[in-house]
Design an enzyme around this catalytic site. Structure first.
Site, short mmCIF file in Angstrom:
data_model
loop_
_atom_site.label_atom_id
_atom_site.label_comp_id
_atom_site.label_asym_id
_atom_site.label_seq_id
_atom_site.Cartn_x
_atom_site.Cartn_y
_atom_site.Cartn_z
N SER A 193 -0.49 8.98 1.66
CA SER A 193 0.53 9.93 2.16
C SER A 193 0.50 11.31 2.09
O SER A 193 -0.52 12.00 1.60
CB SER A 193 1.77 9.49 1.39
OG SER A 193 2.00 8.12 1.17
N1 SAH Z 1 0.09 5.46 -2.76
C1 SAH Z 1 -0.97 5.11 -1.88
C2 SAH Z 1 -0.70 5.00 -0.43
C3 SAH Z 1 -1.24 3.65 0.00
S1 SAH Z 1 -0.72 3.29 1.46
C4 SAH Z 1 -1.85 6.29 -2.17
O1 SAH Z 1 -1.54 7.52 -2.83
O2 SAH Z 1 -3.24 6.48 -1.61
C5 SAH Z 1 0.15 1.77 1.01
C6 SAH Z 1 -0.66 0.66 0.32
O3 SAH Z 1 0.15 -0.54 0.28
C7 SAH Z 1 -1.72 0.17 0.95
O4 SAH Z 1 -3.13 0.28 0.34
C8 SAH Z 1 -1.47 -1.53 1.28
O5 SAH Z 1 -2.77 -2.34 1.12
C9 SAH Z 1 -0.75 -1.65 0.25
N2 SAH Z 1 0.37 -2.75 0.36
C10 SAH Z 1 0.69 -3.44 1.35
N3 SAH Z 1 1.34 -4.50 1.01
C11 SAH Z 1 1.41 -4.79 -0.31
C12 SAH Z 1 1.91 -5.72 -1.07
N4 SAH Z 1 2.70 -6.74 -0.71
N5 SAH Z 1 1.63 -5.57 -2.47
C13 SAH Z 1 0.71 -4.78 -3.03
N6 SAH Z 1 0.27 -3.67 -1.94
C14 SAH Z 1 0.59 -3.71 -0.72
#
Ligand code: SAH
Length: 217
Positions: free
Chosen positions: A70
């Site tokens: 993000s």
């Molecule tokens: N907080 C992160 C942003 C990651 S983007 C950072 O600072 O980089 C969102 C993430 O959520 C992705 O990596 C995706 O794989 C994960 N995601 C999607 N659905 C999910 C679920 N059901 N359980 C766990 N993670 C999930």
């Protein structure tokens, strides 16, 4: 690369990070503690080499596996909305590269951050990276709906991926009465950032504007 070049890069990154925080301070209505956490975390260390020069631009960036880190202002806003105190136990849904978890860890302590990541390769890389950088965050590989079921209730939770409908009950159930949940909800194009305050007699909901996150799986 020799050590001198590394040192020069570190100094450049630090300067760029301070500029970013000064810019966020002018644009956002967030607590100084939140800004101090953003200033403390080396965002470049969470990015693939080819995106590092962009680390302190206020924008999302690709982290592989079709996922994104993000933008810093979004991390700052979401962290601030959680109203965290040192020692609070926090559940993150979507570790991604681990950056947001590190920012939260700066406030509550890494040992109090529990994060679940669906993509095993991202979970493994984030766990290794967080520990190498000194953040004692617990990372679970797999669906967050199934993660940390035996843990004590959390003081706060946040999602970095957007459920189509609303925050799943399996996540809400993990948070204590009096706790907070911050999440993007809705389908792509119409997502809203919401804060839920869990009360004994129901849930208070506030809307914090339109956002764009990857869908929750
Ligand atoms: N907080 C992160 C942003 C990651 S983007 C950072 O600072 O980089 C969102 C993430 O959520 C992705 O990596 C995706 O794989 C994960 N995601 C999607 N659905 C999910 C679920 N059901 N359980 C766990 N993670 C999930």
């Amino acid at each position: 690369m020799n050590d001198d070049a590394d040192d020069a890069n570190d100094a450049d990154h630090e300067r760029a990070r301070r500029r970013l925080v000064a810019d966020l301070r002018g644009r956002l209505d967030v607590d100084e503690r939140t800004l101090a956490a953003i200033e403390a975390v080396p965002r470049h260390a969470f990015l693939p080499e080819r995106h590092r020069s962009q680390a302190y631009a206020d924008r999302p960036l690709p982290i592989g596996h079709d996922q994104t880190i993000s933008a810093p202002h979004m991390v700052a806003m979401m962290t601030d909305l959680l109203d965290l105190e040192p020692g609070d136990r926090v559940f993150e849904v979507g570790t991604g590269c681990g950056y947001h978890a590190a920012v939260v860890a700066e406030i509550v302590g890494g040992e109090n951050v529990y994060s679940a990541e669906y993509v095993p390769e991202l979970a493994e890389a984030a766990r290794e990276r967080l520990h190498r950088l000194g953040y004692d965050v617990t990372v679970h590989a797999g669906d967050a709906r199934e993660a940390f079921r035996d843990a004590d209730p959390f003081d706060a939770a946040y999602l970095t991926c957007a459920p189509e409908g609303d925050v799943p009950d399996s996540i809400l159930e993990r948070v204590r009465i009096g706790g907070r949940v911050v999440a993007p909800v809705g389908s792509l194009g119409g997502q809203r950032l919401v804060r839920l305050d869990l009360r004994a007699d129901g849930i208070d909901r506030t809307d914090h504007g339109g956002v764009r996150f990857v869908p929750m799986r």
